[in-house]
Design an enzyme around this catalytic site. Sequence first.
Site, PDB file in Angstrom:
ATOM      1  N   ASP A 119      -1.728  -5.495   0.408  1.00  0.00           N
ATOM      2  CA  ASP A 119      -0.572  -6.361   0.632  1.00  0.00           C
ATOM      3  C   ASP A 119       0.627  -5.555   1.120  1.00  0.00           C
ATOM      4  OD1 ASP A 119       1.436  -8.640  -1.412  1.00  0.00           O
ATOM      5  OD2 ASP A 119       0.835  -8.730   0.712  1.00  0.00           O
ATOM      6  N   ASP A 127      -4.186  -9.768   1.673  1.00  0.00           N
ATOM      7  CA  ASP A 127      -3.214 -10.853   1.854  1.00  0.00           C
ATOM      8  C   ASP A 127      -2.763 -10.893   3.316  1.00  0.00           C
ATOM      9  OD1 ASP A 127       0.135 -11.673   0.661  1.00  0.00           O
ATOM     10  OD2 ASP A 127      -1.550 -12.972   1.146  1.00  0.00           O
ATOM     11  N   LYS A 159       1.233  -4.366   7.365  1.00  0.00           N
ATOM     12  CA  LYS A 159       0.030  -5.023   7.902  1.00  0.00           C
ATOM     13  C   LYS A 159      -0.729  -4.108   8.869  1.00  0.00           C
ATOM     14  CE  LYS A 159       1.627  -7.894   5.240  1.00  0.00           C
ATOM     15  NZ  LYS A 159       1.213  -7.681   3.826  1.00  0.00           N
TER      16      LYS A 159
HETATM   17  O1  LIG Z   1       5.408  -7.341   5.207  1.00  0.00           O
HETATM   18  C1  LIG Z   1       4.875  -7.858   4.220  1.00  0.00           C
HETATM   19  N1  LIG Z   1       4.437  -7.111   3.214  1.00  0.00           N
HETATM   20  C2  LIG Z   1       4.424  -5.699   3.332  1.00  0.00           C
HETATM   21  C3  LIG Z   1       5.689  -5.012   3.011  1.00  0.00           C
HETATM   22  C4  LIG Z   1       5.642  -3.695   3.082  1.00  0.00           C
HETATM   23  C5  LIG Z   1       6.800  -2.828   2.851  1.00  0.00           C
HETATM   24  O2  LIG Z   1       8.061  -3.386   3.126  1.00  0.00           O
HETATM   25  C6  LIG Z   1       8.961  -2.366   2.715  1.00  0.00           C
HETATM   26  C7  LIG Z   1       8.245  -1.638   1.582  1.00  0.00           C
HETATM   27  O3  LIG Z   1       7.955  -0.329   1.947  1.00  0.00           O
HETATM   28  C8  LIG Z   1       6.969  -2.412   1.438  1.00  0.00           C
HETATM   29  O4  LIG Z   1       5.909  -1.623   0.992  1.00  0.00           O
HETATM   30  C9  LIG Z   1       4.759  -9.340   4.091  1.00  0.00           C
HETATM   31  C10 LIG Z   1       5.483 -10.149   4.973  1.00  0.00           C
HETATM   32  C11 LIG Z   1       5.388 -11.531   4.869  1.00  0.00           C
HETATM   33  N2  LIG Z   1       6.122 -12.336   5.807  1.00  0.00           N
HETATM   34  O5  LIG Z   1       5.992 -13.585   5.778  1.00  0.00           O
HETATM   35  O6  LIG Z   1       6.885 -11.752   6.617  1.00  0.00           O
HETATM   36  C12 LIG Z   1       4.595 -12.142   3.899  1.00  0.00           C
HETATM   37  C13 LIG Z   1       3.856 -11.332   3.009  1.00  0.00           C
HETATM   38  O7  LIG Z   1       3.055 -11.891   2.038  1.00  0.00           O
HETATM   39  C14 LIG Z   1       3.941  -9.946   3.112  1.00  0.00           C
HETATM   40  O8  LIG Z   1       3.173  -9.211   2.243  1.00  0.00           O
HETATM   41 MG   LIG Z   2       1.720 -10.443   1.261  1.00  0.00          MG
END
Ligand SMILES: O=C(NC/C=C/[C@H]1OC[C@H](O)[C@@H]1O)c1cc([N+](=O)[O-])cc(O)c1O
Ligand SMILES: [Mg+2]
Length: 214
Positions: free
Chosen positions: A141, A169, A144
């Site tokens: 998760d 996810d 991506k």
């Molecule tokens: O980027 C997503 N998740 C990953 C985030 C990753 C990194 O963002 C900054 C921090 O280092 C974290 O580890 C995400 C984005 C959405 N979305 O709708 O944009 C929905 C989700 O369920 C998500 O897991």
């Molecule tokens: Mg997610």
Amino acid sequence: TQSTRPQRLLGAVQKNATRGQPHSVLKAIDQFCTHTEWAMNVGDEKGCILDSVVSEVNPATVLELGTYCGYSTVRIASLLPPHAKLITLEFNPDFAAIARQVIAWAGLEDKVQLVEGASGDWIPKMKEQFGITTFDFVFLDHWKDRYLPDTKLMEECGLLRKGTVLLADNVICPGTPDYLEYIRNSPRYKSQYFKSHLEYTKVEDGLEKSVFQG
Ligand SMILES: O=C(NC/C=C/[C@H]1OC[C@H](O)[C@@H]1O)c1cc([N+](=O)[O-])cc(O)c1O
Ligand SMILES: [Mg+2]
């Protein structure tokens, strides 16, 4: 000074959830994200699919890639048998600081090891640092575009065994096309798509469950 979204989410947990009751922590976060402010937790709809897969696997060793505020960490850890261990990796120190407090509010700190840093750096060190041989269950998760390289890295580091379950996810939204293409065409995995919705929205998203064949 301005608060951050994770800080406001933690405030909602401390205000509305009961210490030591994981389900009340999840409920507080889902209510906050439904009525006050969207946040990228797996959420309750996909969370129910996550619950059913975790319950089916009943894992002794779990790796979570991408902690964020600890919602799925709490969700998974609350289902683990005694002595089971969950290692969760988070790159962003501000998110990690909030997640530690959310996990502690749920009373699950004894089952969870939160590790700060990049998954690509930590995956090769799992065995020596945490005495892990293989993971029974992996929840992807995080970034991506890291799902595929980190899955290949876990294979190379011998962290997967015959029967290890990967659950990913956001395979539709935001989407992980290269991961899906690889995992669905590789003879080394048996995959299944669970259709759902992006957390707190009507947008399609889903979880991809893949069983490593060894
Ligand atoms: O980027 C997503 N998740 C990953 C985030 C990753 C990194 O963002 C900054 C921090 O280092 C974290 O580890 C995400 C984005 C959405 N979305 O709708 O944009 C929905 C989700 O369920 C998500 O897991
Ligand atoms: Mg997610």
